[in-house]
Structure formats: structure tokens, C-alpha cells
Design a protein around this motif. Structure first.
Motif, mmCIF file in Angstrom:
data_model
loop_
_atom_site.group_PDB
_atom_site.id
_atom_site.type_symbol
_atom_site.label_atom_id
_atom_site.label_comp_id
_atom_site.label_asym_id
_atom_site.label_seq_id
_atom_site.Cartn_x
_atom_site.Cartn_y
_atom_site.Cartn_z
ATOM 1 N N ASP A 174 -13.355 -23.583 -4.912
ATOM 2 C CA ASP A 174 -11.949 -23.239 -4.734
ATOM 3 C C ASP A 174 -11.167 -23.482 -6.018
ATOM 4 N N GLN A 175 -11.449 -24.582 -6.707
ATOM 5 C CA GLN A 175 -10.735 -24.874 -7.947
ATOM 6 C C GLN A 175 -10.963 -23.787 -8.994
ATOM 7 N N ARG A 212 -11.272 -28.497 -0.215
ATOM 8 C CA ARG A 212 -10.601 -29.091 -1.385
ATOM 9 C C ARG A 212 -9.348 -29.846 -0.969
ATOM 10 N N GLY A 225 -5.264 -15.715 -8.191
ATOM 11 C CA GLY A 225 -3.880 -15.622 -8.648
ATOM 12 C C GLY A 225 -3.676 -14.526 -9.681
ATOM 13 N N LEU A 233 -13.932 -18.474 1.285
ATOM 14 C CA LEU A 233 -12.903 -19.017 0.395
ATOM 15 C C LEU A 233 -11.887 -19.847 1.163
ATOM 16 N N ARG A 234 -11.590 -19.470 2.411
ATOM 17 C CA ARG A 234 -10.696 -20.304 3.221
ATOM 18 C C ARG A 234 -11.334 -21.664 3.503
ATOM 19 N N ARG A 292 -11.128 -23.713 0.343
ATOM 20 C CA ARG A 292 -9.790 -24.247 0.119
ATOM 21 C C ARG A 292 -9.504 -25.422 1.050
ATOM 22 N N CYS A 328 -11.908 -20.605 -8.265
ATOM 23 C CA CYS A 328 -11.516 -19.284 -7.780
ATOM 24 C C CYS A 328 -10.006 -19.097 -7.678
ATOM 25 N N ARG A 329 -9.251 -20.166 -7.489
ATOM 26 C CA ARG A 329 -7.806 -20.015 -7.307
ATOM 27 C C ARG A 329 -7.138 -19.285 -8.472
#
Length: 241
Positions: free
Chosen positions: A134-135, A210, A142, A203-204, A207, A137-138
Motif C-alpha cells: 500500500d505504501q 497498513r 494518486g 489494494l483495499r 490499505r 502503490c498509494r
């Protein structure tokens, strides 16, 4: 514990301790402030004192940190003997004695522990891989990439960053592919890549993992500072430099 010691051996000990992580929070015990002191005698005996946020922190988590600290300190050149002391914990005597005797978790808690902690460690590593994904991919999301696009990416397609380096390390520790040709999205339990259609749910989950880890980290930092007035924010992690 803060500040860079002038003694080269003490400095090496702290670097070694930076590689020891809280298994649940996936942060170095130095950065979390769990190392209350680190000393060494003239004849090479290293002694490290650890303290945790509560008296009743889970003994299996505590054991992993004490055992890992012992291994890290004992491996430093110039250390003749290592002594790791967990303080102010209900199971400190059993953990300290068991680690010193290299008895393992089951041997340290004879009649109380069903086995060793390899699967527990692997489970936390799987969570660390999800959180690390997640870190990484964010920023990509974005910038306009969609989940299906991320499912097609390889690690080598992602711009270098501390987060990417950390993710590669966690995947390698878990035995997952971590080279440039490895898929960015990978199932921590099975090792296979994630299909584009499954990427949004994956991905959810990453997230959520994380966020949960970061929330627990904040709670533990707060409890440690409440328990010990001299507990600061800890040292900077080598991984974050």
C-alpha cells in the motif's frame, strides 16, 4: 535512547539493534524507543535492556524481540558475550532465562507453549508485505494509475524509494520474489501475482492492513511514553534513511 555514541562498538551494537523489529508493528525496536540502554564492558560483554509499552505485552511477541536482539548483538564483531534483559514484564524472568539458554519459546515456557513461533513471524511478515505494498502503490494511484494497471506492473517499473526498498526486503524475508521482474501486486500467502480484476479488493486489503499497523504503532508509542517519562520517539530507522 537517543544520540550517536562515540564508542565504535556501541555504535555497531545500535546499528545491529536497528535490524530487530517489533513483529506486530514492523518497526525497529530502536525507532519505537524499546531500547532503554545499551552498554558494553571492556572485555566485550554487551548488555541491552528492553522495555515494552505494557506489563502484559504478549509473551510470544516479547520473546521474538528479545531473541532477535540477542542474535543481532551476539553477531557484532568484538562482542564476546551478549546479555539481553527484558524489564518490567510479567514473563521477563522466563523470557530472559530462556533466551540466555537458547531454549526456544517452547523450552522457555515448558508445559505452556505448544511450539515455536515461526508461523507467527511469517504471519506478521505477510501483513508487512501488504502494508508495504500500500505504501508503494498509494503514490502511483494518486498519479492516476488504476488498480488493473498496477497489477500489470513489475517491481522494476516502480520508481525507487525507501518504501520500495523496504517492500523488497520484507518480500525476500518471506521467500517471495523481490527482483525487478517480480509482480508489484503479489499474494503474501501464495506468492502468485494478483489478476487485474482482483486488484481493487487486494489494494483495499493492503490499505486496511497498513492503517491498522500504523494505528497500533501510534497507540504503543503513546503507552510507552505514558509508562516511562523518559521514553522519547526513538532513533531513526536505517531503512528510512
Amino acid at each position: 535512547m537517543t544520540g550517536a555514541p562515540a564508542d565504535p562498538l556501541l555504535a555497531a551494537l545500535l546499528v545491529a539493534l536497528e535490524g530487530v523489529r517489533d513483529p506486530e508493528l514492523d518497526e525497529p525496536i530502536t525507532a519505537l524507543g524499546f531500547v532503554s540502554s545499551c552498554t558494553r564492558s571492556p572485555d566485550g560483554v554487551a548488555e541491552v535492556h528492553l522495555r515494552l509499552p505494557t506489563y502484559f505485552c504478549a509473551p510470544n511477541f516479547a520473546f521474538l524481540m528479545v531473541a532477535d536482539a540477542y542474535d543481532a548483538v551476539a553477531a557484532v564483531d568484538g562482542v564476546r558475550a551478549a546479555r539481553i534483559v527484558l524489564e518490567d514484564h510479567f514473563a521477563a524472568d522466563a523470557i530472559n532465562a530462556g533466551v540466555a539458554a537458547r531454549a526456544g519459546f517452547a523450552g522457555s515456557f515448558a508445559g505452556e507453549a505448544a511450539g515455536e513461533l515461526d508461523e507467527l513471524r511469517a504471519g506478521f511478515l505477510r501483513k508487512a508485505v501488504l502494508a508495504g505494498t500500500d505504501q508503494v502503490c498509494r503514490p502511483l494511484l494518486g498519479a492516476g494509475r488504476d488498480p488493473a494497471d498496477l497489477a500489470r506492473l513489475r517491481l522494476g517499473d516502480v520508481p525507487p524509494s525507501p518504501e520500495l526498498r523496504r517492500l523488497r526486503r520484507r518480500r525476500a524475508e518471506l521467500g517471495l520474489a523481490a527482483g525487478d521482474d517480480a509482480p508489484l501486486l503479489i499474494e503474501p500467502g501464495g506468492g502468485g501475482g494478483v489478476p487485474g480484476g482482483a486488484a481493487p479488493l487486494y489494494l483495499r486489503k493492503a490499505r486496511t492492513t497498513r492503517v491498522n499497523i500504523e494505528a497500533n504503532t501510534g497507540i504503543c508509542r503513546g503507552m510507552l511514553r505514558h509508562r516511562y517519562a523518559d521514553a522519547g520517539l526513538g532513533q531513526t530507522s536505517v531503512e528510512d534513511r
